[in-house]
Motif scaffolding. Sequence first.
Motif, mmCIF file in Angstrom:
data_model
loop_
_atom_site.group_PDB
_atom_site.id
_atom_site.type_symbol
_atom_site.label_atom_id
_atom_site.label_comp_id
_atom_site.label_asym_id
_atom_site.label_seq_id
_atom_site.Cartn_x
_atom_site.Cartn_y
_atom_site.Cartn_z
ATOM 1 N N GLN A 233 0.974 -1.149 -0.042
ATOM 2 C CA GLN A 233 0.004 0.069 0.095
ATOM 3 C C GLN A 233 1.034 1.223 -0.022
ATOM 4 O O GLN A 233 2.042 1.306 0.614
ATOM 5 N N SER A 234 0.287 2.335 -0.456
ATOM 6 C CA SER A 234 1.192 3.642 -0.551
ATOM 7 C C SER A 234 0.044 4.719 -0.759
ATOM 8 O O SER A 234 -1.004 4.583 -1.225
ATOM 9 N N LEU A 235 0.557 5.914 -0.468
ATOM 10 C CA LEU A 235 -0.044 7.070 -0.650
ATOM 11 C C LEU A 235 0.913 7.912 -1.690
ATOM 12 O O LEU A 235 1.889 7.920 -1.666
ATOM 13 N N ALA A 236 -0.009 8.420 -2.714
ATOM 14 C CA ALA A 236 0.939 8.843 -4.055
ATOM 15 C C ALA A 236 0.072 10.399 -4.291
ATOM 16 O O ALA A 236 -1.049 10.542 -4.192
ATOM 17 N N VAL A 237 1.047 11.348 -4.732
ATOM 18 C CA VAL A 237 0.456 12.395 -5.412
ATOM 19 C C VAL A 237 1.378 12.911 -6.619
ATOM 20 O O VAL A 237 2.634 12.925 -6.371
ATOM 21 N N TYR A 238 1.003 13.650 -7.773
ATOM 22 C CA TYR A 238 1.761 14.249 -8.618
ATOM 23 C C TYR A 238 1.826 15.813 -8.394
ATOM 24 O O TYR A 238 0.938 16.367 -7.868
ATOM 25 N N PHE A 239 2.911 16.235 -8.777
ATOM 26 C CA PHE A 239 2.946 17.785 -8.525
ATOM 27 C C PHE A 239 3.899 18.039 -9.888
ATOM 28 O O PHE A 239 4.515 17.459 -10.434
ATOM 29 N N LYS A 240 4.132 19.527 -9.955
ATOM 30 C CA LYS A 240 4.926 19.944 -11.164
ATOM 31 C C LYS A 240 6.086 20.960 -10.436
ATOM 32 O O LYS A 240 5.738 21.634 -9.554
ATOM 33 N N ASP A 241 7.189 20.868 -11.333
ATOM 34 C CA ASP A 241 8.374 21.760 -11.128
ATOM 35 C C ASP A 241 8.183 23.059 -12.015
ATOM 36 O O ASP A 241 7.185 23.117 -12.433
ATOM 37 N N PRO A 242 9.148 24.004 -11.740
ATOM 38 C CA PRO A 242 8.692 25.316 -12.624
ATOM 39 C C PRO A 242 8.840 25.193 -14.257
ATOM 40 O O PRO A 242 8.019 26.189 -14.594
ATOM 41 N N ASP A 243 9.090 24.234 -14.604
ATOM 42 C CA ASP A 243 8.868 24.308 -16.056
ATOM 43 C C ASP A 243 7.969 23.091 -16.327
ATOM 44 O O ASP A 243 7.576 23.077 -17.456
#
Length: 151
Positions: free
Chosen positions: A130-140
Amino acid sequence: MLKEILHIGLTVTDLERSIAFYRDTLGLRFEGELTMEGEATDRLFGREGVRARVAYLKGSESLLSPPVELIQFLSHQPEQQPTDLFRTSVSEICFATEDIWEEYRRLLALGVEFLSEPQLFDFRKDGFGQSLAVYFKDPDGIILELIQPLS
């Protein structure tokens, strides 16, 4: 035969801004910077007159955790495309964290753009836990991921 991943390279538009993000916002350790140019560099990149600044940042002392290589081409303007997880490419770089909700709130307060809140995944029946996950973005706009393993 291939042995290991030595680094993960990302083309960025502003090396100083990207170093600051990966070092100050994400907490990676700045390892150093170099400039690439000359005949071998031109052949390597398949273009003439290439000049690039390259920086290395690392999140762990572990040899299993490769550094992130940030490349800013000074001689050629990179083509910028909107990021899309559904396009053939490297989809993301994933970073482990011990407390995803704390990291999510910290990064959100710093203005980091997320695709969602952290999500729970249960792949125990597939042998992955099991895991918790999330996507995010860098400045580009490069997509990055946080994962907190739960089991």
